[in-house]
Write a protein that holds these residues in place. Structure first.
Motif, PDB file in Angstrom:
ATOM      1  N   GLY A  37       1.121   2.923  -1.085  1.00  0.00           N
ATOM      2  CA  GLY A  37      -0.137   3.642  -0.980  1.00  0.00           C
ATOM      3  C   GLY A  37      -1.208   2.885  -0.227  1.00  0.00           C
ATOM      4  N   LEU A  38      -1.052   1.568  -0.116  1.00  0.00           N
ATOM      5  CA  LEU A  38      -2.035   0.731   0.587  1.00  0.00           C
ATOM      6  C   LEU A  38      -1.544   0.301   1.965  1.00  0.00           C
ATOM      7  N   ARG A  39      -0.592   1.030   2.530  1.00  0.00           N
ATOM      8  CA  ARG A  39      -0.004   0.611   3.812  1.00  0.00           C
ATOM      9  C   ARG A  39      -1.064   0.545   4.912  1.00  0.00           C
ATOM     10  N   SER A  40      -1.919   1.569   5.002  1.00  0.00           N
ATOM     11  CA  SER A  40      -2.953   1.567   6.038  1.00  0.00           C
ATOM     12  C   SER A  40      -3.970   0.460   5.799  1.00  0.00           C
ATOM     13  N   VAL A  41      -4.266   0.176   4.530  1.00  0.00           N
ATOM     14  CA  VAL A  41      -5.205  -0.909   4.210  1.00  0.00           C
ATOM     15  C   VAL A  41      -4.612  -2.251   4.620  1.00  0.00           C
ATOM     16  N   PHE A  42      -3.328  -2.441   4.402  1.00  0.00           N
ATOM     17  CA  PHE A  42      -2.670  -3.684   4.795  1.00  0.00           C
ATOM     18  C   PHE A  42      -2.769  -3.900   6.298  1.00  0.00           C
ATOM     19  N   SER A  43      -2.535  -2.860   7.075  1.00  0.00           N
ATOM     20  CA  SER A  43      -2.574  -3.021   8.524  1.00  0.00           C
ATOM     21  C   SER A  43      -3.976  -3.367   9.010  1.00  0.00           C
ATOM     22  N   ILE A  44      -4.986  -2.715   8.438  1.00  0.00           N
ATOM     23  CA  ILE A  44      -6.362  -3.013   8.850  1.00  0.00           C
ATOM     24  C   ILE A  44      -6.741  -4.436   8.457  1.00  0.00           C
ATOM     25  N   LEU A  45      -6.416  -4.815   7.233  1.00  0.00           N
ATOM     26  CA  LEU A  45      -6.753  -6.162   6.785  1.00  0.00           C
ATOM     27  C   LEU A  45      -5.974  -7.218   7.558  1.00  0.00           C
ATOM     28  N   PHE A  46      -4.760  -6.908   7.951  1.00  0.00           N
ATOM     29  CA  PHE A  46      -3.984  -7.867   8.728  1.00  0.00           C
ATOM     30  C   PHE A  46      -4.670  -8.156  10.057  1.00  0.00           C
ATOM     31  N   ILE A  47      -5.144  -7.113  10.717  1.00  0.00           N
ATOM     32  CA  ILE A  47      -5.844  -7.310  11.989  1.00  0.00           C
ATOM     33  C   ILE A  47      -7.111  -8.136  11.781  1.00  0.00           C
ATOM     34  N   LEU A  48      -7.914  -7.768  10.781  1.00  0.00           N
ATOM     35  CA  LEU A  48      -9.175  -8.476  10.541  1.00  0.00           C
ATOM     36  C   LEU A  48      -8.931  -9.935  10.164  1.00  0.00           C
ATOM     37  N   ALA A  49      -7.969 -10.161   9.258  1.00  0.00           N
ATOM     38  CA  ALA A  49      -7.705 -11.537   8.816  1.00  0.00           C
ATOM     39  C   ALA A  49      -7.098 -12.372   9.930  1.00  0.00           C
TER      40      ALA A  49
END
Length: 323
Positions: A241-253
């Motif tokens: 359920g957090l797949r899109s959140v993971f991708s965004i946070l991966f880019i930012l981090a």
């Protein structure tokens, strides 16, 4: 008129009844409002103009100048000399740049993975509603809003290499010998990584908390009825359920890790023995300490290209998975 003529006669046109009274006033007011808004399309841009001018003067123009400088030998007061790609060849052929790039990648990977895992764990622990949880979240978010100079000085004190240092005192409780931390070439990079995780995890926690609110609660109940354990519910319900959140946070981090500078500069300045030299500190030394502004600008452009390539790759992977 005969019956046949009446059938052939055209039917009278039906006209929509005209609005009268308050309805007509509302319609007229609506038309005037739309005409007024259509005539003032520039109003939002007028409000954005001060910020756009600041961005243009302090960000985009310097970026263009840096790109131009990367192809020149910068000679203050004497005029710049065009050297083509010599600056890029100098940077890419330098052993110091390769080592700094490797340290940057290792530091970015460690900080990205550590901050995301710790941020997810904190989000799962602090999910829900309650006055106490709000206070705990605010307290956990403090490392993000504290100035980085204060954070660096705090960890410098904690990393004091003697036995009575704070972290060494805690390690002494488990019968572990004192460590040099940022003063030891073998542990300095890991020590910086821990500092970055401590500062970045609360930011990731807040993004995960926002993402957890959109996960369907019915899936948890269904998984619980099927006998799934808590870890299985997290792995099979929360993480997808957090797949899109993971991708965004991966880019930012990842971008945050690739552009790391302040904490490295304040804690180690690339030392000891170059064990924590990253691309940003190397660019700073080349450009401002050695006065090789062209070579420093070339390094900055290469770092920008690394960040851009990483962002594009992650975006393409997201598009492929969403199909």
């Amino acid at each position: 008129m005969s019956l046949d003529q009446a059938k052939r006669a055209p039917l009278p046109e039906r006209r929509a009844p005209r609005a009268t009274g308050r309805g007509a006033d509302r319609a007229a007011a609506g038309r005037r409002g739309r005409d007024r808004r259509a005539g003032r399309w520039w109003t939002p841009w007028l409000f954005l103009a001060p910020a756009l001018l600041l961005f243009l003067y302090f960000k985009f123009i310097p970026m263009a100048n840096a790109l131009t400088m990367s192809f020149q030998e910068v000679q203050p007061y004497l005029g710049n000399r065009w050297v083509g790609t010599d600056n890029y060849a100098t940077v890419l052929g330098s052993d110091g740049f390769r080592e700094a790039a490797w340290h940057t990648v290792v530091l970015a990977a460690g900080q990205t993975a550590g901050s995301m895992l710790l941020g997810l764990a904190l989000a799962l622990l602090m999910e829900g509603r309650g006055r106490r949880l709000g206070f705990v979240r605010s307290a956990a978010f403090l490392p993000v809003v504290v100035p980085i100079a204060v954070v660096a000085e705090l960890w410098r004190i904690m990393y004091h290499p003697t036995e009575d240092g704070m972290v060494n005192s805690l390690l002494g409780l488990v019968a572990s010998g004192p460590s040099g931390f940022i003063n030891d070439p073998d542990s300095s990079l890991v020590s910086l990584m821990v500092t970055g995780i401590w500062r970045g995890a609360p930011y990731d926690m807040m993004i995960f908390l926002a993402g957890l609110a959109s996960v369907d609660r019915g899936l948890y109940e269904a998984a619980k009825v099927d006998g799934a354990s808590r870890f299985q519910r997290v792995w099979h319900v929360t993480v997808p359920g957090l797949r899109s959140v993971f991708s965004i946070l991966f880019i930012l981090a990842a971008i945050r890790g690739l552009r790391v500078f302040t904490e490295v500069f304040l804690l180690t300045n690339g030392g000891p023995d170059g064990s924590t030299e990253v691309v940003m500190t190397l660019i700073y030394k080349l450009g401002l300490e050695q006065n090789r502004l062209g070579v420093g600008a070339a390094g900055a452009v290469l770092l920008f290209l690394m960040t851009l390539v990483l962002t594009i790759v992650v975006h393409l992977v997201r598009r492929r998975e969403s199909r």
